[in-house]
Design a protein around this motif. Structure first.
Motif, mmCIF file in Angstrom:
data_model
loop_
_atom_site.group_PDB
_atom_site.id
_atom_site.type_symbol
_atom_site.label_atom_id
_atom_site.label_comp_id
_atom_site.label_asym_id
_atom_site.label_seq_id
_atom_site.Cartn_x
_atom_site.Cartn_y
_atom_site.Cartn_z
ATOM 1 N N SER A 74 41.742 61.689 70.237
ATOM 2 C CA SER A 74 42.437 60.598 69.553
ATOM 3 C C SER A 74 43.063 59.719 70.634
ATOM 4 N N PRO A 75 43.313 58.463 70.410
ATOM 5 C CA PRO A 75 42.954 57.731 69.203
ATOM 6 C C PRO A 75 41.468 57.369 69.194
ATOM 7 N N ALA A 76 40.872 57.511 68.034
ATOM 8 C CA ALA A 76 39.457 57.150 67.927
ATOM 9 C C ALA A 76 39.186 56.538 66.561
ATOM 10 N N ILE A 77 38.171 55.716 66.532
ATOM 11 C CA ILE A 77 37.653 55.172 65.271
ATOM 12 C C ILE A 77 36.364 55.911 64.957
ATOM 13 N N LEU A 78 36.258 56.393 63.718
ATOM 14 C CA LEU A 78 34.977 56.913 63.240
ATOM 15 C C LEU A 78 34.353 55.762 62.455
ATOM 16 N N ILE A 97 37.124 54.543 59.938
ATOM 17 C CA ILE A 97 38.125 55.565 59.603
ATOM 18 C C ILE A 97 39.103 55.689 60.764
ATOM 19 N N TYR A 98 40.372 55.380 60.474
ATOM 20 C CA TYR A 98 41.446 55.493 61.462
ATOM 21 C C TYR A 98 42.067 56.877 61.332
ATOM 22 N N MET A 99 42.642 57.357 62.403
ATOM 23 C CA MET A 99 43.361 58.641 62.401
ATOM 24 C C MET A 99 42.500 59.742 61.782
ATOM 25 N N GLY A 100 41.219 59.730 62.132
ATOM 26 C CA GLY A 100 40.299 60.638 61.452
ATOM 27 C C GLY A 100 39.801 61.804 62.294
ATOM 28 N N GLU A 153 53.914 59.194 67.044
ATOM 29 C CA GLU A 153 52.652 59.921 67.133
ATOM 30 C C GLU A 153 52.149 60.038 65.698
ATOM 31 N N VAL A 154 50.809 60.163 65.566
ATOM 32 C CA VAL A 154 50.270 60.301 64.218
ATOM 33 C C VAL A 154 50.884 61.545 63.581
ATOM 34 N N GLY A 155 51.444 61.375 62.399
ATOM 35 C CA GLY A 155 51.940 62.543 61.664
ATOM 36 C C GLY A 155 53.322 62.996 62.095
ATOM 37 N N ILE A 176 44.047 42.237 67.335
ATOM 38 C CA ILE A 176 42.692 42.766 67.167
ATOM 39 C C ILE A 176 42.791 44.245 66.847
ATOM 40 N N THR A 177 42.268 44.609 65.701
ATOM 41 C CA THR A 177 42.391 45.988 65.263
ATOM 42 C C THR A 177 41.364 46.886 65.965
ATOM 43 N N ALA A 178 41.671 48.194 65.995
ATOM 44 C CA ALA A 178 40.830 49.143 66.730
ATOM 45 C C ALA A 178 39.375 49.109 66.253
ATOM 46 N N ALA A 179 39.155 48.910 64.946
ATOM 47 C CA ALA A 179 37.779 48.898 64.445
ATOM 48 C C ALA A 179 36.989 47.750 65.079
ATOM 49 N N ILE A 222 31.592 57.487 67.096
ATOM 50 C CA ILE A 222 32.983 57.868 67.358
ATOM 51 C C ILE A 222 33.372 57.159 68.654
ATOM 52 N N VAL A 223 34.397 56.317 68.583
ATOM 53 C CA VAL A 223 34.819 55.583 69.779
ATOM 54 C C VAL A 223 36.288 55.881 70.053
ATOM 55 N N SER A 224 36.531 56.577 71.159
ATOM 56 C CA SER A 224 37.905 56.905 71.556
ATOM 57 C C SER A 224 38.414 55.840 72.521
ATOM 58 N N ASN A 225 39.680 55.511 72.404
ATOM 59 C CA ASN A 225 40.327 54.596 73.354
ATOM 60 C C ASN A 225 39.518 53.319 73.597
ATOM 61 N N ALA A 226 39.007 52.754 72.525
ATOM 62 C CA ALA A 226 38.179 51.555 72.642
ATOM 63 C C ALA A 226 38.889 50.484 73.454
ATOM 64 N N SER A 227 38.157 49.810 74.276
ATOM 65 C CA SER A 227 38.596 48.661 75.094
ATOM 66 C C SER A 227 39.439 49.050 76.302
ATOM 67 N N ARG A 275 53.530 54.421 71.010
ATOM 68 C CA ARG A 275 52.784 55.252 71.954
ATOM 69 C C ARG A 275 51.445 54.604 72.354
ATOM 70 N N LEU A 276 50.790 53.964 71.399
ATOM 71 C CA LEU A 276 49.437 53.483 71.695
ATOM 72 C C LEU A 276 49.414 52.144 72.424
ATOM 73 N N VAL A 277 50.584 51.550 72.648
ATOM 74 C CA VAL A 277 50.586 50.256 73.334
ATOM 75 C C VAL A 277 50.394 50.481 74.840
ATOM 76 N N LYS A 301 53.105 46.578 68.115
ATOM 77 C CA LYS A 301 52.322 47.636 67.487
ATOM 78 C C LYS A 301 50.893 47.558 67.971
ATOM 79 N N SER A 302 50.267 48.706 68.082
ATOM 80 C CA SER A 302 48.880 48.681 68.547
ATOM 81 C C SER A 302 48.010 47.984 67.506
ATOM 82 N N GLY A 303 46.938 47.416 67.977
ATOM 83 C CA GLY A 303 45.957 46.798 67.081
ATOM 84 C C GLY A 303 46.559 45.648 66.304
ATOM 85 N N ASP A 304 46.321 45.666 65.001
ATOM 86 C CA ASP A 304 46.891 44.662 64.112
ATOM 87 C C ASP A 304 48.058 45.301 63.362
HETATM 88 N N1 SAH Z 1 47.455 49.088 63.787
HETATM 89 C C1 SAH Z 1 46.431 49.803 64.516
HETATM 90 C C2 SAH Z 1 46.152 51.158 63.918
HETATM 91 C C3 SAH Z 1 47.286 52.123 64.048
HETATM 92 S S1 SAH Z 1 46.934 53.682 63.378
HETATM 93 C C4 SAH Z 1 45.168 48.943 64.574
HETATM 94 O O1 SAH Z 1 45.073 47.930 63.880
HETATM 95 O O2 SAH Z 1 44.274 49.281 65.351
HETATM 96 C C5 SAH Z 1 46.439 54.586 64.787
HETATM 97 C C6 SAH Z 1 44.949 54.786 64.801
HETATM 98 O O3 SAH Z 1 44.309 53.604 65.234
HETATM 99 C C7 SAH Z 1 44.446 55.844 65.757
HETATM 100 O O4 SAH Z 1 44.550 57.132 65.226
HETATM 101 C C8 SAH Z 1 43.013 55.444 65.910
HETATM 102 O O5 SAH Z 1 42.251 55.808 64.789
HETATM 103 C C9 SAH Z 1 43.125 53.933 65.896
HETATM 104 N N2 SAH Z 1 43.193 53.368 67.251
HETATM 105 C C10 SAH Z 1 44.211 52.701 67.810
HETATM 106 N N3 SAH Z 1 43.876 52.267 69.036
HETATM 107 C C11 SAH Z 1 42.609 52.668 69.245
HETATM 108 C C12 SAH Z 1 41.684 52.508 70.310
HETATM 109 N N4 SAH Z 1 41.992 51.845 71.422
HETATM 110 N N5 SAH Z 1 40.453 53.048 70.174
HETATM 111 C C13 SAH Z 1 40.101 53.701 69.063
HETATM 112 N N6 SAH Z 1 40.932 53.888 68.038
HETATM 113 C C14 SAH Z 1 42.169 53.369 68.128
#
Ligand code: SAH
Length: 460
Positions: free
Chosen positions: A437-441, A380-383, A270-272, A329-332, A407-412, A248-250, A299-302
Motif C-alpha cells: 500500500s498505497p496501491a490502486i487495483l 479500487i482504493y485502499m484495497g 493511516e488507513v483504518g 490528480i487522484t491516484a487512479a 495493481i499499481v503501488s506508489n503511482a507517480s 502520511r501520503l503527501v 491531502k493526497s490525490g484529490d
Molecule cells: N484522496 C486520495 C485517496 C486517499 S485514500 C486520492 O484522490 O488519490 C488512500 C488510498 O489512495 C490508498 O490506499 C491508495 O489506494 C490510494 N493512493 C494514494 N496515493 C497513491 C499512489 N501514489 N499510488 C497508488 N495508490 C495511491
C-alpha cells in the motif's frame, strides 16, 4: 560564481547592437522591453531591425561613427566576423560599455540570462554557459510559478512605497507589506479586482491599521506524489499558507513548495487507524483559521475522493470560516497514466467507478455486485489488504475471472511498482509480488470479454 548577476540601469541610456542579422534582431527584441535608446550598427538590416529603425524606436548607423558608442551602457556585437567583432568590442569598451559578443564567450564582459519578465519583477537565470537547456527549463518552471499579474501588483506596491514610508511607522512596515503580498490585497488583485486591491491598501494607509485578517481553509489536493503533478493553484495555496496540515501520503517533495516560515503539522492518517482522530483535525484547522491564519489542509490525490473532505467542510462552515477545495490528480488517474491504460475505453468500458476496500468501521462493504457489470472499469482504493475478499465478491457477482486487473503501488513516485493480474489471480499476485500500500487495483470488465464469456457459457 564566475559571473555575478546585476541589473543594469537602462532608462534613457544607449544600447548599441552591432550586426544586421537574426542574432542582432534577437538581442534587439530583448532590449525593446527596456527604456533604453537603441542604436543599430549595420547595413542591409533584417526586416525586424529595419522595422525598428523605420518606426523610430531604434536609430540606425550604417557605419561606425565617432559617436556610435557615446554614452552606451551595453553593446551587443554580432557581425559574425571575428576581426570586426574584436575591433567593435574594443571601441565599445573604450566608451565604457559592457560588451557581449555573440557566440564568443571569451570576448564577453557579460552574458544574457534566461529571463522571466513580470515587469517590474524580473527573474534572471544563468548557468555560466554550462547548460543553456537547463536554464530554459528552469525559466519555464518559474514562468508557471509566477502569476502573470504579479508584476502589476508589484508596480502598485511601488507607487505606494513613499506613502507607506510616510505613514506606517518603521516597525510596522514589514507586517504591512506581508499583509499586502500574502493577504487580501494580493489575492484581490490576483482575482482581477485591481481597484479593490488598491482601495484596501489605501484604506490601511489611511487608518494606519491592518484589517483583521480573515482566516481561510483550503483543502488542497497534493496529487499522487510527484511534485510536478500538483496544480498551479495548489502551489499558490502552499505559498500563501501560514500553516499546513498534511497526511502520511503527501510526498515531502510537495511540502518543499511551501513558504519557509509556514508551520507544517503532520496529522499522519493511516488507513483504518488515525494518529489524529478526524474530529481533532476538524477542530484544529478551524481553531487556526479563527486566529486569522491561512490554513492549508493538504491531502493526497484529490481531496474529494476518500479524503473526508465533507467533515472538514462542515466544521469550517459551522464556524463561519471560508473554505474551498483545490482539486488534485487522484491516484487512479496517476495509476492509469503510469501503465498507459486509460480509465475508460470507447466501446469496451463506458462506465468508470471508484470504490474502496475499507469503509467506516461497522459499515457493510460497498455492494460490489453493481460494480462488476460488463462495460465497467473500476478503481479500487485502499484495497490491497482486502484483495481476497474483493476478488471473491466480484467473481460471485458474475465478473469473469479473466478480467484484467493492474495493481499499481506508489503511482507517480520513485517507489512505483506495478503488476498485471486477472481477477482470478489478484490476491495471489499481490501476495507473491509483495505489492505494498498505497496501491490502486484497476480492474476492467470490457464488453468484449463479457460477450466471449457468455458465448463460452452457452457452449458449455
Ligand atoms: N484522496 C486520495 C485517496 C486517499 S485514500 C486520492 O484522490 O488519490 C488512500 C488510498 O489512495 C490508498 O490506499 C491508495 O489506494 C490510494 N493512493 C494514494 N496515493 C497513491 C499512489 N501514489 N499510488 C497508488 N495508490 C495511491
Amino acid at each position: 560564481m564566475k559571473n555575478f548577476p546585476m541589473f543594469l540601469r537602462m532608462d534613457g541610456r544607449r544600447v548599441v547592437i552591432c550586426g544586421s542579422g537574426a542574432e542582432a534582431a534577437r538581442k534587439a527584441r530583448l532590449i525593446l522591453k527596456t527604456e533604453a535608446e537603441i542604436v543599430i550598427l549595420g547595413r542591409d538590416l533584417d526586416p525586424e531591425l529595419a522595422g525598428l529603425a523605420a518606426s523610430g524606436r531604434a536609430v540606425q548607423h550604417e557605419e561606425l561613427r565617432p559617436d556610435t558608442f557615446e554614452g552606451a551602457v551595453l553593446a551587443f556585437v554580432a557581425t559574425g566576423c571575428e576581426a570586426t567583432d574584436a575591433a567593435l568590442k574594443a571601441g565599445a569598451r573604450k566608451a565604457g560599455a559592457v560588451v557581449n559578443v555573440i557566440d564568443r564567450p571569451e570576448m564577453c564582459d557579460a552574458f544574457t540570462p534566461s529571463i522571466v519578465d513580470r515587469d517590474p519583477v524580473v527573474v534572471a537565470i544563468g548557468t555560466e554557459g554550462t547548460a543553456p537547456v537547463l536554464g530554459r527549463a528552469i525559466r519555464s518552471e518559474v514562468e508557471q510559478m509566477l502569476s502573470p499579474r504579479v508584476g502589476g501588483f508589484a508596480a502598485l506596491a511601488g507607487r505606494l512605497r513613499d506613502a507607506v514610508a510616510e505613514r506606517v511607522p518603521h516597525h510596522g512596515r514589514r507586517a504591512f507589506w506581508q499583509w499586502a503580498f500574502w493577504g487580501a490585497p494580493f489575492q484581490a488583485h490576483e482575482a482581477g479586482r485591481e481597484s479593490a486591491a488598491a482601495d484596501m491598501l489605501k484604506a490601511a494607509l489611511e487608518t494606519g491599521e491592518l484589517p483583521e485578517s480573515e482566516g481561510h481553509i483550503s483543502l488542497v489536493g497534493a496529487g499522487p506524489g510527484a511534485r510536478d503533478l500538483l496544480t498551479l493553484r495548489a502551489v499558490r495555496r502552499l505559498q500563501e499558507a501560514d500553516v499546513i496540515f498534511y497526511d502520511r501520503l503527501v510526498d515531502p517533495e510537495v511540502l518543499e513548495l511551501a513558504r519557509r516560515d509556514a508551520d507544517r503539522i503532520y496529522v499522519g492518517k493511516e488507513v483504518g487507524q488515525h494518529a489524529w482522530p478526524q474530529q481533532k483535525i476538524d477542530r484544529v484547522i478551524v481553531a487556526e483559521a479563527l486566529k486569522g491564519r491561512r490554513v492549508v489542509r493538504l491531502k493526497s490525490g484529490d481531496p474529494s475522493i476518500f479524503g473526508r473532505a465533507s467533515e472538514e467542510i462542515a466544521a469550517a462552515r459551522a464556524a463561519g470560516i471560508e473554505v474551498e477545495i483545490v482539486p488534485g490528480i487522484t491516484a487512479a488517474s496517476a495509476a492509469a497514466a503510469s501503465i498507459m491504460v486509460p480509465l475508460t475505453e470507447r466501446g469496451e468500458t463506458d462506465s468508470f467507478a471508484v470504490t474502496t476496500g475499507v469503509c467506516r468501521p461497522g459499515d457493510a462493504n460497498p455492494d460490489r455486485s453493481l460494480l462488476a457489470r460488463p462495460g465497467t472499469s473500476l478503481a479500487i482504493y485502499m484495497g490491497v489488504e482486502k484483495a481476497a475478499e474483493i476478488q471473491a465478491d466480484l467473481i460471485a457477482a458474475g465478473a469473469p475471472a479473466a478480467c484484467p486487473v493492474d495493481i499499481v503501488s506508489n503511482a507517480s513516485t520513485a517507489r512505483e511498482r506495478h503488476a498485471a493480474a486477472t481477477l482470478g489471480t489478484l490476491a495471489e499476485t499481490i501476495r507473491r509480488e509483495k505489492l505494498p500500500s498505497p496501491a490502486i487495483l484497476f480492474l476492467r470488465h470490457p464488453k468484449s470479454l463479457a460477450a466471449a464469456d457468455a458465448q463460452a457459457i452457452r457452449a458449455a
